[in-house]
Scaffold this active site. Structure first.
Site, PDB file in Angstrom:
ATOM      1  N   HIS A 120       0.846  -1.204   0.000  1.00  0.00           N
ATOM      2  CA  HIS A 120       0.000   0.000   0.000  1.00  0.00           C
ATOM      3  C   HIS A 120       0.877   1.247   0.000  1.00  0.00           C
ATOM      4  CE1 HIS A 120      -3.254  -2.762   1.111  1.00  0.00           C
ATOM      5  NE2 HIS A 120      -4.080  -1.828   0.696  1.00  0.00           N
ATOM      6  N   LYS A 163      -0.696   4.981   4.516  1.00  0.00           N
ATOM      7  CA  LYS A 163      -1.597   4.033   5.195  1.00  0.00           C
ATOM      8  C   LYS A 163      -1.172   3.881   6.652  1.00  0.00           C
ATOM      9  CE  LYS A 163      -3.791  -0.460   4.808  1.00  0.00           C
ATOM     10  NZ  LYS A 163      -5.104   0.096   5.193  1.00  0.00           N
TER      11      LYS A 163
HETATM   12  N1  LIG Z   1     -12.700  -0.892   2.776  1.00  0.00           N
HETATM   13  C1  LIG Z   1     -12.116  -0.420   1.663  1.00  0.00           C
HETATM   14  O1  LIG Z   1     -12.434  -0.819   0.519  1.00  0.00           O
HETATM   15  C2  LIG Z   1     -11.046   0.642   1.799  1.00  0.00           C
HETATM   16  C3  LIG Z   1     -10.390   1.159   0.690  1.00  0.00           C
HETATM   17  C4  LIG Z   1      -9.462   2.186   0.863  1.00  0.00           C
HETATM   18  C5  LIG Z   1      -9.203   2.672   2.142  1.00  0.00           C
HETATM   19  N2  LIG Z   1      -9.842   2.132   3.224  1.00  0.00           N
HETATM   20  C6  LIG Z   1      -9.670   2.648   4.595  1.00  0.00           C
HETATM   21  O2  LIG Z   1     -10.463   3.810   4.730  1.00  0.00           O
HETATM   22  C7  LIG Z   1      -9.895   4.667   5.735  1.00  0.00           C
HETATM   23  C8  LIG Z   1      -9.727   6.075   5.156  1.00  0.00           C
HETATM   24  O3  LIG Z   1      -8.823   6.028   4.063  1.00  0.00           O
HETATM   25  P1  LIG Z   1      -8.384   7.346   3.238  1.00  0.00           P
HETATM   26  O4  LIG Z   1      -7.339   6.882   2.279  1.00  0.00           O
HETATM   27  O5  LIG Z   1      -9.592   8.069   2.735  1.00  0.00           O
HETATM   28  O6  LIG Z   1      -7.708   8.207   4.417  1.00  0.00           O
HETATM   29  P2  LIG Z   1      -7.440   9.773   4.457  1.00  0.00           P
HETATM   30  O7  LIG Z   1      -6.420   9.978   5.528  1.00  0.00           O
HETATM   31  O8  LIG Z   1      -7.173  10.304   3.099  1.00  0.00           O
HETATM   32  O9  LIG Z   1      -8.846  10.395   4.944  1.00  0.00           O
HETATM   33  C9  LIG Z   1      -9.358  10.259   6.246  1.00  0.00           C
HETATM   34  C10 LIG Z   1     -10.427  11.332   6.482  1.00  0.00           C
HETATM   35  O10 LIG Z   1     -11.009  11.138   7.767  1.00  0.00           O
HETATM   36  C11 LIG Z   1     -11.112  12.411   8.408  1.00  0.00           C
HETATM   37  N3  LIG Z   1     -11.155  12.256   9.869  1.00  0.00           N
HETATM   38  C12 LIG Z   1     -10.146  11.968  10.711  1.00  0.00           C
HETATM   39  N4  LIG Z   1     -10.604  11.954  11.982  1.00  0.00           N
HETATM   40  C13 LIG Z   1     -11.918  12.214  11.932  1.00  0.00           C
HETATM   41  C14 LIG Z   1     -12.947  12.338  12.902  1.00  0.00           C
HETATM   42  N5  LIG Z   1     -12.691  12.178  14.201  1.00  0.00           N
HETATM   43  N6  LIG Z   1     -14.208  12.594  12.484  1.00  0.00           N
HETATM   44  C15 LIG Z   1     -14.481  12.761  11.173  1.00  0.00           C
HETATM   45  N7  LIG Z   1     -13.546  12.655  10.196  1.00  0.00           N
HETATM   46  C16 LIG Z   1     -12.287  12.408  10.584  1.00  0.00           C
HETATM   47  C17 LIG Z   1      -9.901  13.174   7.922  1.00  0.00           C
HETATM   48  O11 LIG Z   1     -10.083  14.581   8.083  1.00  0.00           O
HETATM   49  C18 LIG Z   1      -9.908  12.770   6.441  1.00  0.00           C
HETATM   50  O12 LIG Z   1     -10.836  13.566   5.736  1.00  0.00           O
HETATM   51  C19 LIG Z   1      -8.588   3.987   6.158  1.00  0.00           C
HETATM   52  O13 LIG Z   1      -8.816   3.226   7.322  1.00  0.00           O
HETATM   53  C20 LIG Z   1      -8.263   3.075   4.972  1.00  0.00           C
HETATM   54  O14 LIG Z   1      -7.469   1.959   5.328  1.00  0.00           O
HETATM   55  C21 LIG Z   1     -10.755   1.132   3.067  1.00  0.00           C
END
Ligand SMILES: NC(=O)c1ccc[n+]([C@@H]2O[C@H](COP(=O)([O-])OP(=O)(O)OC[C@H]3O[C@@H](n4cnc5c(N)ncnc54)[C@H](O)[C@@H]3O)[C@@H](O)[C@H]2O)c1
Length: 238
Positions: free
Chosen positions: A135, A139
């Site tokens: 990744h 991450k």
């Molecule tokens: N299940 C899937 O298919 C899949 C795919 C990709 C990523 N993910 C997971 O999704 C999650 C997010 O990934 P990303 O790449 O978008 O991360 P990112 O860091 O780009 O975005 C995270 C977002 O969450 C917000 N945030 C943080 N704390 C918060 C809070 N207390 N309340 C509200 N919002 C808050 C941040 O401001 C940001 O906008 C990770 O855990 C990642 O591993 C899952």
């Protein structure tokens, strides 16, 4: 459908693009800067919430959303030890919830292939099994949620493996998951069966985040008018 996006980072933005393409509206966007706006009045404008924040914030957000009575799709990884606690909250509130460690259609097909290959290979003791995930460097958790799902599927067949381990030399009763962090990889997962004579490997490589985003929106469309706890197997009828 009116969507509340909880988490407006890489995934939140990719989900917004797909949701708009599919004729939905995004009526609320919550990230770390406006987290206090996640309240009953604002959430009341939405039919469904899609939560992608991260390992440290997901559980708290999900408890709040279920308490507010909105159907929730979540893809945040790295918090799953708290799933039994969340399921309790969902039951008590008669809530609606769908979680997937990976929302892409391709990965959900890959999950089925993984189970079938494990069943085939287990009869052949000369092959050892291991997993690798790659990744991007931002991450926060390792191994990936998808790698954990794949490992659990393998261990359902390889019952002699008591647990998975990450980035250490495994004992015979442990299943190795190697994690690599290389930009800009959105997610690559490989399961390898290795013998002295040959290797057999299956790999899924995500080219971008669109597959995860599309799956999350399909999941939101699926749960909108349902009650209970669902998975991508229900959405994709696998
Ligand atoms: N299940 C899937 O298919 C899949 C795919 C990709 C990523 N993910 C997971 O999704 C999650 C997010 O990934 P990303 O790449 O978008 O991360 P990112 O860091 O780009 O975005 C995270 C977002 O969450 C917000 N945030 C943080 N704390 C918060 C809070 N207390 N309340 C509200 N919002 C808050 C941040 O401001 C940001 O906008 C990770 O855990 C990642 O591993 C899952």
């Amino acid at each position: 459908m009116n969507i509340a996006l909880i988490g407006y980072g890489k995934m939140g933005k990719a989900i917004e693009a797909v949701a708009l393409e599919r004729g939905h509206e995004v009526v609320l966007k919550i990230d770390v800067s406006n987290a206090q706006e996640l309240n009953a009045e604002n959430i009341g404008k939405a039919d469904v919430a899609i939560e992608f924040t991260g390992p440290h914030t997901a559980f708290e957000n999900l408890v709040k959303l279920i308490g507010l009575g909105i159907p929730v799709v979540s893809g945040s990884t790295g918090w799953l030890e708290k799933m039994p606690e969340l399921l309790d909250v969902i039951n008590r509130n008669e809530g609606t919830f769908l979680y997937a460690s990976n929302f892409s259609i391709g990965v959900n097909l890959f999950f089925e292939l993984n189970k079938k290959l494990a069943a085939l290979m287990h009869k052949h003791g000369s092959y050892s099994v291991s997993l690798e995930e790659i990744h991007h460097t931002e991450k926060k958790d390792a191994p990936s949620g998808t790698a954990i799902t794949l490992a659990e599927q393998v261990m359902e067949v390889y019952t002699e493996k008591a647990k998975w381990v990450n980035d250490v030399v495994p004992r015979p009763e442990e299943l190795l998951i190697t994690s690599k962090r290389i930009d800009p990889a959105p997610g690559t997962h490989t399961i390898t069966y290795s013998s002295e004579i040959d290797d057999i490997a299956i790999t899924h490589t995500a080219h971008n985040r669109k597959g995860f985003a599309l799956g999350a929106v399909l999941a939101a469309e699926f749960i909108k008018d349902r009650k209970g706890v669902f998975s991508m197997k229900d959405v994709l009828d696998l």
